[in-house]
Motif scaffolding. Structure first.
Motif, PDB file in Angstrom:
ATOM      1  N   SER A   1       5.983   5.255   7.255  1.00  0.00           N
ATOM      2  CA  SER A   1       6.687   3.865   6.188  1.00  0.00           C
ATOM      3  C   SER A   1       5.626   3.169   5.405  1.00  0.00           C
ATOM      4  O   SER A   1       5.726   3.148   4.125  1.00  0.00           O
ATOM      5  CB  SER A   1       7.922   3.028   6.519  1.00  0.00           C
ATOM      6  OG  SER A   1       9.216   3.390   7.318  1.00  0.00           O
ATOM      7  N   LEU A   2       5.503   2.571   5.569  1.00  0.00           N
ATOM      8  CA  LEU A   2       3.994   1.669   6.064  1.00  0.00           C
ATOM      9  C   LEU A   2       3.220   2.507   4.946  1.00  0.00           C
ATOM     10  O   LEU A   2       2.550   1.870   4.063  1.00  0.00           O
ATOM     11  CB  LEU A   2       3.635   0.639   6.732  1.00  0.00           C
ATOM     12  CG  LEU A   2       2.342  -1.107   6.220  1.00  0.00           C
ATOM     13  CD1 LEU A   2       3.184  -1.348   5.558  1.00  0.00           C
ATOM     14  CD2 LEU A   2       1.607  -1.273   7.463  1.00  0.00           C
ATOM     15  N   SER A   3       2.799   3.220   5.459  1.00  0.00           N
ATOM     16  CA  SER A   3       1.634   3.843   4.538  1.00  0.00           C
ATOM     17  C   SER A   3       2.023   4.725   3.378  1.00  0.00           C
ATOM     18  O   SER A   3       1.621   4.913   2.437  1.00  0.00           O
ATOM     19  CB  SER A   3       0.987   4.573   6.265  1.00  0.00           C
ATOM     20  OG  SER A   3       1.175   6.155   5.408  1.00  0.00           O
ATOM     21  N   ARG A   4       3.610   5.509   3.430  1.00  0.00           N
ATOM     22  CA  ARG A   4       3.708   5.830   2.926  1.00  0.00           C
ATOM     23  C   ARG A   4       3.979   5.677   1.282  1.00  0.00           C
ATOM     24  O   ARG A   4       4.220   5.152   0.216  1.00  0.00           O
ATOM     25  CB  ARG A   4       5.133   6.416   2.895  1.00  0.00           C
ATOM     26  CG  ARG A   4       5.772   7.559   2.086  1.00  0.00           C
ATOM     27  CD  ARG A   4       6.903   7.955   1.950  1.00  0.00           C
ATOM     28  NE  ARG A   4       7.627   7.938   1.198  1.00  0.00           N
ATOM     29  CZ  ARG A   4       8.653  10.129   1.156  1.00  0.00           C
ATOM     30  NH1 ARG A   4       8.594  10.331   2.495  1.00  0.00           N
ATOM     31  NH2 ARG A   4       9.288   9.664  -0.001  1.00  0.00           N
TER      32      ARG A   4
ATOM     33  N   SER B   1       0.723   3.621  -0.062  1.00  0.00           N
ATOM     34  CA  SER B   1       0.461   5.239  -0.913  1.00  0.00           C
ATOM     35  C   SER B   1       1.475   5.313  -2.217  1.00  0.00           C
ATOM     36  O   SER B   1       0.662   5.064  -3.220  1.00  0.00           O
ATOM     37  CB  SER B   1       0.202   6.284  -0.149  1.00  0.00           C
ATOM     38  OG  SER B   1       1.984   6.481   0.215  1.00  0.00           O
ATOM     39  N   HIS B   2       2.358   4.694  -2.668  1.00  0.00           N
ATOM     40  CA  HIS B   2       2.699   4.846  -3.793  1.00  0.00           C
ATOM     41  C   HIS B   2       2.840   3.477  -4.032  1.00  0.00           C
ATOM     42  O   HIS B   2       2.539   3.857  -5.961  1.00  0.00           O
ATOM     43  CB  HIS B   2       4.496   4.944  -3.309  1.00  0.00           C
ATOM     44  CG  HIS B   2       4.844   6.046  -3.357  1.00  0.00           C
ATOM     45  ND1 HIS B   2       4.832   7.128  -3.867  1.00  0.00           N
ATOM     46  CD2 HIS B   2       5.337   6.495  -1.411  1.00  0.00           C
ATOM     47  CE1 HIS B   2       4.996   8.081  -3.218  1.00  0.00           C
ATOM     48  NE2 HIS B   2       5.710   8.072  -2.209  1.00  0.00           N
ATOM     49  N   LYS B   3       2.328   2.256  -4.231  1.00  0.00           N
ATOM     50  CA  LYS B   3       2.151   0.961  -4.758  1.00  0.00           C
ATOM     51  C   LYS B   3       0.359   1.384  -5.023  1.00  0.00           C
ATOM     52  O   LYS B   3       0.464   0.577  -6.052  1.00  0.00           O
ATOM     53  CB  LYS B   3       2.195  -0.248  -3.831  1.00  0.00           C
ATOM     54  CG  LYS B   3       3.633  -0.409  -3.570  1.00  0.00           C
ATOM     55  CD  LYS B   3       4.304  -0.648  -4.819  1.00  0.00           C
ATOM     56  CE  LYS B   3       5.534  -0.782  -4.578  1.00  0.00           C
ATOM     57  NZ  LYS B   3       6.438  -0.948  -5.686  1.00  0.00           N
ATOM     58  N   LEU B   4      -0.552   2.006  -4.199  1.00  0.00           N
ATOM     59  CA  LEU B   4      -1.590   1.451  -4.787  1.00  0.00           C
ATOM     60  C   LEU B   4      -2.502   2.532  -5.554  1.00  0.00           C
ATOM     61  O   LEU B   4      -3.213   3.144  -6.277  1.00  0.00           O
ATOM     62  CB  LEU B   4      -2.837   1.686  -2.877  1.00  0.00           C
ATOM     63  CG  LEU B   4      -2.417   0.007  -2.787  1.00  0.00           C
ATOM     64  CD1 LEU B   4      -3.086  -0.121  -1.882  1.00  0.00           C
ATOM     65  CD2 LEU B   4      -2.415  -1.056  -3.463  1.00  0.00           C
ATOM     66  N   ALA B   5      -1.493   3.766  -5.946  1.00  0.00           N
ATOM     67  CA  ALA B   5      -2.210   4.849  -6.171  1.00  0.00           C
ATOM     68  C   ALA B   5      -2.060   5.214  -7.456  1.00  0.00           C
ATOM     69  O   ALA B   5      -1.013   4.525  -8.110  1.00  0.00           O
ATOM     70  CB  ALA B   5      -1.378   6.347  -6.169  1.00  0.00           C
TER      71      ALA B   5
END
Length: 129
Positions: free
Chosen positions: A29-32, A35-39
């Motif tokens: 959950s943290l990596s998803r 990745s959505h915030k930093l992409a």
């Protein structure tokens, strides 16, 4: 309400399972989320295409013959059938005459299938021109 039995020898395994499952869910959950915030959302079309070295890739017609797939299929078929002979060879004395007759029938059916494939031309290799 019954009390929990912490003296069970598998209680530690259960706790490790629960902690590992929780860590997996939290990490995923943290990596998803990250990745959505930093992409970057404003990428160009050229940046998302595949990159390969060398000349531009062109679509080529399929030049692989169907004979190749037929030969591979026949190899796997006969190879798996031959594998069935190993348990028979190991237990030859235990099976006696029944096992011997059964294996002779099996080899006869295998030979009939091989001759059929041979007569149909499945074992001939045709070159592509």
């Amino acid at each position: 309400m019954e009390h929990m039995d912490f003296a069970n020898p598998y209680f530690g395994v259960f706790v490790m399972f629960v902690l590992t499952f929780g860590a997996f869910i939290a990490g995923t959950s943290l990596s998803r989320f990250a990745s959505h915030k930093l992409a970057r959302k404003d990428t160009e079309k050229l940046k998302t295409t595949l990159y390969e070295c060398g000349p531009e890739v062109t679509k080529q017609p399929n030049t692989i013959s169907v004979q190749f797939y037929l030969m591979a299929l026949l190899f796997i078929l006969f190879d798996v059938e031959i594998i069935f002979m190993f348990p028979w060879a190991v237990n030859f004395q235990v099976l006696g005459w029944f096992g011997f007759v059964e294996m002779i029938l099996f080899i006869l059916l295998l030979t009939i299938g091989f001759i059929y494939a041979w007569k149909k031309g499945a074992l001939e290799w045709h070159s592509i021109k």
